[in-house]
Scaffold this motif. Structure first.
Motif, mmCIF file in Angstrom:
data_model
loop_
_atom_site.group_PDB
_atom_site.id
_atom_site.type_symbol
_atom_site.label_atom_id
_atom_site.label_comp_id
_atom_site.label_asym_id
_atom_site.label_seq_id
_atom_site.Cartn_x
_atom_site.Cartn_y
_atom_site.Cartn_z
ATOM 1 N N UNK A 9 30.984 30.438 33.954
ATOM 2 C CA UNK A 9 32.132 31.223 34.376
ATOM 3 C C UNK A 9 33.363 30.363 34.551
ATOM 4 N N UNK A 10 34.524 30.935 34.249
ATOM 5 C CA UNK A 10 35.797 30.265 34.457
ATOM 6 C C UNK A 10 36.775 31.261 35.051
ATOM 7 N N UNK A 11 37.279 30.928 36.243
ATOM 8 C CA UNK A 11 38.315 31.734 36.895
ATOM 9 C C UNK A 11 39.666 31.072 36.697
ATOM 10 N N UNK A 12 40.639 31.842 36.257
ATOM 11 C CA UNK A 12 42.006 31.356 36.089
ATOM 12 C C UNK A 12 42.896 32.043 37.112
ATOM 13 N N UNK A 13 43.556 31.245 37.980
ATOM 14 C CA UNK A 13 44.510 31.800 38.931
ATOM 15 C C UNK A 13 45.883 31.719 38.281
ATOM 16 N N UNK A 75 32.015 46.606 34.655
ATOM 17 C CA UNK A 75 31.239 46.380 33.426
ATOM 18 C C UNK A 75 32.200 46.323 32.255
ATOM 19 N N UNK A 76 31.947 45.388 31.339
ATOM 20 C CA UNK A 76 32.811 45.270 30.161
ATOM 21 C C UNK A 76 31.988 44.917 28.936
ATOM 22 N N UNK A 77 32.565 45.167 27.763
ATOM 23 C CA UNK A 77 31.895 44.838 26.510
ATOM 24 C C UNK A 77 31.803 43.334 26.312
ATOM 25 N N UNK A 92 30.069 36.520 25.042
ATOM 26 C CA UNK A 92 31.317 36.136 25.698
ATOM 27 C C UNK A 92 32.164 37.363 26.007
ATOM 28 N N UNK A 93 33.049 37.191 26.959
ATOM 29 C CA UNK A 93 33.981 38.247 27.316
ATOM 30 C C UNK A 93 34.835 37.827 28.483
ATOM 31 N N UNK A 94 35.562 38.797 29.056
ATOM 32 C CA UNK A 94 36.442 38.462 30.176
ATOM 33 C C UNK A 94 36.747 39.681 31.026
ATOM 34 N N UNK A 132 43.959 40.566 41.580
ATOM 35 C CA UNK A 132 44.885 40.794 40.470
ATOM 36 C C UNK A 132 45.589 39.540 39.972
ATOM 37 N N UNK A 133 45.527 38.426 40.728
ATOM 38 C CA UNK A 133 46.118 37.171 40.268
ATOM 39 C C UNK A 133 45.168 36.377 39.375
ATOM 40 N N UNK A 134 43.927 36.820 39.283
ATOM 41 C CA UNK A 134 42.892 36.055 38.582
ATOM 42 C C UNK A 134 42.410 36.770 37.332
ATOM 43 N N UNK A 135 42.022 35.978 36.344
ATOM 44 C CA UNK A 135 41.239 36.485 35.224
ATOM 45 C C UNK A 135 39.954 35.666 35.181
#
Length: 146
Positions: A9-13, A75-77, A92-94, A132-135
Motif C-alpha cells: 500500500x502507498x498513501x499519498x497526502x 470497493x473498487x475495480x 492493482x488499483x487506487x 479527502x487529502x489522501x489517495x
C-alpha cells in the motif's frame, strides 16, 4: 502448487506531500481455494474472475474460514496482469483523492464481484487513516510456486 501473497500500500497526502508505504503478507482463504478448484473442475458454472478489491476498518487478523471483510467501507475495480516468467499474478488499483472516505483502513480483500461475491484473499495491517487529502494506491501480488 503453493500460493503466496503480499499486499503493498502507498498513501499519498496531497496537502503535505508525505508518502507512506507498507507491505503485508496476505492469506488466501478457504473461499479462494474453493474458487480455484471450481475454475479447474466445473465446466458448466464457472465463477467470475477476481475483479474488485474491498477495503474495511476491521481489526481482526485473517483466518482461513473468513468469507468477507469484518467491516467493508469501500470497493473498487482492479486491473490484473499475469507474469509467466515470475509466476506472479498482480492486481492493482487506487482510491482517489476526494473519495469521501474519512476512516482508518485496516483490512483489504480481493473479490470476484462488485458487491458480495467470493473473497479470494485478505490482508490485515496497522490501521491507516484516509480522508479527502489522501489517495491510496495498492498492489496485491499472488505468487504461484511448485
Amino acid at each position: 502448487m503453493r500460493l503466496n501473497g503480499k499486499f503493498k500500500g502507498t498513501l499519498f497526502n496531497h496537502k503535505t506531500g508525505e508518502i507512506t508505504c507498507w507491505e503485508k503478507s496476505n492469506m488466501v482463504v478457504k473461499g479462494g481455494f474453493d474458487w480455484i478448484a471450481g475454475l479447474m473442475s466445473n465446466k458448466l458454472n464457472r465463477s467470475s474472475a477476481i475483479s474488485h478489491i474491498a477495503f474495511g476498518t476491521g481489526t481482526e487478523e485473517t483466518t482461513y474460514n473468513m468469507t468477507r471483510l469484518v467491516n467493508e467501507v469501500y470497493r473498487s475495480e482492479v486491473e490484473s496482469t499475469w507474469n509467466e516468467d515470475t509466476r506472479e499474478l498482480v492486481f492493482t488499483g487506487s482510491i482517489p483523492q476526494q473519495s469521501g472516505l474519512n476512516v482508518s483502513i485496516a483490512e483489504v480483500g480481493l473479490f470476484n464481484a462488485v458487491s458480495a461475491g467470493i473473497m479470494f484473499d485478505r490482508a490485515y495491517f496497522t490501521p491507516k487513516g484516509i480522508d479527502d487529502n489522501l489517495s491510496f494506491e495498492y498492489t496485491f501480488i499472488i505468487t504461484l510456486t511448485e
